[in-house]
Design a protein around this motif. Sequence first.
Motif, PDB file in Angstrom:
ATOM      1  N   MET A  77       2.192  -3.726  -0.636  1.00  9.53           N
ATOM      2  CA  MET A  77       0.782  -4.108  -0.475  1.00  9.53           C
ATOM      3  C   MET A  77      -0.110  -2.971  -0.967  1.00  9.53           C
ATOM      4  SD  MET A  77      -1.250  -5.678   2.792  1.00  9.53           S
ATOM      5  CE  MET A  77      -1.205  -4.299   3.913  1.00  9.53           C
ATOM      6  N   VAL A  78      -1.068  -3.310  -1.836  1.00  8.26           N
ATOM      7  CA  VAL A  78      -2.036  -2.328  -2.335  1.00  8.26           C
ATOM      8  C   VAL A  78      -3.419  -2.790  -1.897  1.00  8.26           C
ATOM      9  CG1 VAL A  78      -3.042  -1.243  -4.379  1.00  8.26           C
ATOM     10  CG2 VAL A  78      -0.592  -1.747  -4.338  1.00  8.26           C
ATOM     11  N   LEU A  79      -4.162  -1.913  -1.229  1.00  8.05           N
ATOM     12  CA  LEU A  79      -5.501  -2.247  -0.741  1.00  8.05           C
ATOM     13  C   LEU A  79      -6.563  -1.494  -1.532  1.00  8.05           C
ATOM     14  CD1 LEU A  79      -4.908  -2.062   3.125  1.00  8.05           C
ATOM     15  CD2 LEU A  79      -5.019  -4.113   1.695  1.00  8.05           C
ATOM     16  N   VAL A  80      -7.703  -2.149  -1.763  1.00  5.21           N
ATOM     17  CA  VAL A  80      -8.864  -1.497  -2.367  1.00  5.21           C
ATOM     18  C   VAL A  80      -9.979  -1.552  -1.339  1.00  5.21           C
ATOM     19  CG1 VAL A  80     -10.490  -1.483  -4.300  1.00  5.21           C
ATOM     20  CG2 VAL A  80      -8.142  -2.216  -4.682  1.00  5.21           C
ATOM     21  N   THR A  81     -10.572  -0.394  -1.016  1.00  2.26           N
ATOM     22  CA  THR A  81     -11.583  -0.368   0.042  1.00  2.26           C
ATOM     23  C   THR A  81     -12.912   0.181  -0.467  1.00  2.26           C
ATOM     24  OG1 THR A  81     -11.318   1.882   0.886  1.00  2.26           O
ATOM     25  CG2 THR A  81      -9.688   0.290   1.598  1.00  2.26           C
ATOM     26  N   GLY A 117       9.261  -9.217  -0.331  1.00  3.91           N
ATOM     27  CA  GLY A 117       9.445  -9.242  -1.783  1.00  3.91           C
ATOM     28  C   GLY A 117       8.264  -9.686  -2.617  1.00  3.91           C
ATOM     29  N   HIS A 118       7.039  -9.752  -2.024  1.00  2.00           N
ATOM     30  CA  HIS A 118       5.863 -10.121  -2.797  1.00  2.00           C
ATOM     31  C   HIS A 118       4.995  -8.897  -3.062  1.00  2.00           C
ATOM     32  CE1 HIS A 118       7.024 -13.714  -0.438  1.00  2.00           C
ATOM     33  NE2 HIS A 118       6.741 -14.364  -1.550  1.00  2.00           N
ATOM     34  N   MET A 119       4.252  -8.914  -4.162  1.00  2.00           N
ATOM     35  CA  MET A 119       3.223  -7.909  -4.400  1.00  2.00           C
ATOM     36  C   MET A 119       1.920  -8.493  -3.841  1.00  2.00           C
ATOM     37  SD  MET A 119       1.539  -5.319  -5.295  1.00  2.00           S
ATOM     38  CE  MET A 119       2.960  -4.324  -5.661  1.00  2.00           C
ATOM     39  N   VAL A 120       1.314  -7.808  -2.885  1.00  2.00           N
ATOM     40  CA  VAL A 120       0.086  -8.297  -2.242  1.00  2.00           C
ATOM     41  C   VAL A 120      -1.065  -7.341  -2.572  1.00  2.00           C
ATOM     42  CG1 VAL A 120      -1.022  -8.870  -0.041  1.00  2.00           C
ATOM     43  CG2 VAL A 120       1.426  -9.312  -0.348  1.00  2.00           C
ATOM     44  N   LEU A 121      -2.163  -7.901  -3.091  1.00  2.00           N
ATOM     45  CA  LEU A 121      -3.354  -7.119  -3.392  1.00  2.00           C
ATOM     46  C   LEU A 121      -4.489  -7.638  -2.511  1.00  2.00           C
ATOM     47  CD1 LEU A 121      -3.210  -7.414  -7.304  1.00  2.00           C
ATOM     48  CD2 LEU A 121      -2.362  -5.512  -5.947  1.00  2.00           C
ATOM     49  N   SER A 122      -5.252  -6.715  -1.916  1.00  8.95           N
ATOM     50  CA  SER A 122      -6.370  -7.190  -1.097  1.00  8.95           C
ATOM     51  C   SER A 122      -7.422  -6.105  -0.932  1.00  8.95           C
ATOM     52  CB  SER A 122      -5.880  -7.657   0.273  1.00  8.95           C
ATOM     53  OG  SER A 122      -6.940  -8.327   0.945  1.00  8.95           O
TER      54      SER A 122
END
Length: 410
Positions: A163-167, A255-260
């Motif tokens: 998981m990659v987050l942008v804040t 196993g998923h790439m999660v962007l949020s």
Amino acid sequence: MGEEGDEAASGDERVERLIGAASEAPIIRLVNFMISRAIERGASDIHIEPFEKVLKVRYRIDGILVEAEAPPRRLQIAIISRIKIMARINIAESRLPQDGRVKLRIGGEEIDFRVSTIPTLYGESVVIRILDQSAVPLNLSTLGFSSGILGRFRQMVNAPHGMVLVTGPTGSGKTTTLYGALQEIRSAERKVITIEDPVEYQVPGVNQIQVKPQIGLTFSAGLRSIVRQDPDVILIGEIRDRETAEIAIHSALTGHMVLSTLHTNDAAGAVTRLLEMGVEEYLLPSSLSGVLAQRLVRTICEQCSAPRELSKAFRDEILREAGFVPEGDLRMGTGCAACGETGYKGRMGIFELLCLDEPVKDLILGRADSGAIRAAAVAGGMQLLRDDGWDKVRRGLTTVEEVLRVTRSN
């Protein structure tokens, strides 16, 4: 019964009058001019605000509101009615907030607009959001990343899972960065699904879902269905609650790439925000790949950029605020026709990227506060938002004032 009939008739007459006023050629030309002018100047929003004696028009250009020429106050109802007709909003309803969309062809380009009306003391206030696909740089390499941060961020989003987050606050360019990441990782071999509120830009080859809470299609409900659609990459417009956070983290673990995105001031704050939402701390080190915090600073207009000397008083103020005074190719825009005499044209991002190395993971497991996580990340080589800003000041890309303006809360 007769009275009801009269009321209906007068209501119909009123609607006819509104349509008549809104359909006059000068009003149509005026509204078209207002929209074309905003696009010409690179605005993201048009604000039409009624006050007691004036009808104000302001354009948001590079994140800052700029006053435009105001039409006569007497044309207020006709102008607003014209915009409502274009956006297919109920022209007879002026007491409740309404939303609509419109697609127009301007200068050979099809441009989407989102229209929002709200009743105020002196009539309806309207905001038109310009969703100009061609004006959005959906490409990570044009957003202002330093090569070091860009390389690490690319590695994170290209990983098979995590998981990659942008804040950052509203209007800091988070969605643009995520779309830039999507452009890089979408391919014929990967299924990409997004759930957004609202879907602002369409990305070819990506399945995009608009949330509709009124019919029960919330982020969490949509996410549960998305997971059953066999996606490789999931983009969630924003993590707002514990349920969404938990589904996102479990998706990353399976196993998923999660962007949020998350609304926090800095990268370390994202970790504590997730813990406050009720996420178990032992899940984060193995699911969260990294957090990118960002802001947008206005860039100096290339046409009127000039070398700059800082006055003694201003140097002292910067010293008090930042602890040191940046040196290098300090510049400022003197103001010209190209930038509307502002000295700035366009925007770029300033960034900080939190990588979850072992010391940071240990602190998360110990539920440390964001200050301790930030300190450990800096010790491991993380550059803070403001430092990235100072680097862009030294290179003559933006000004001290811009960096201070967008990082003051940090």
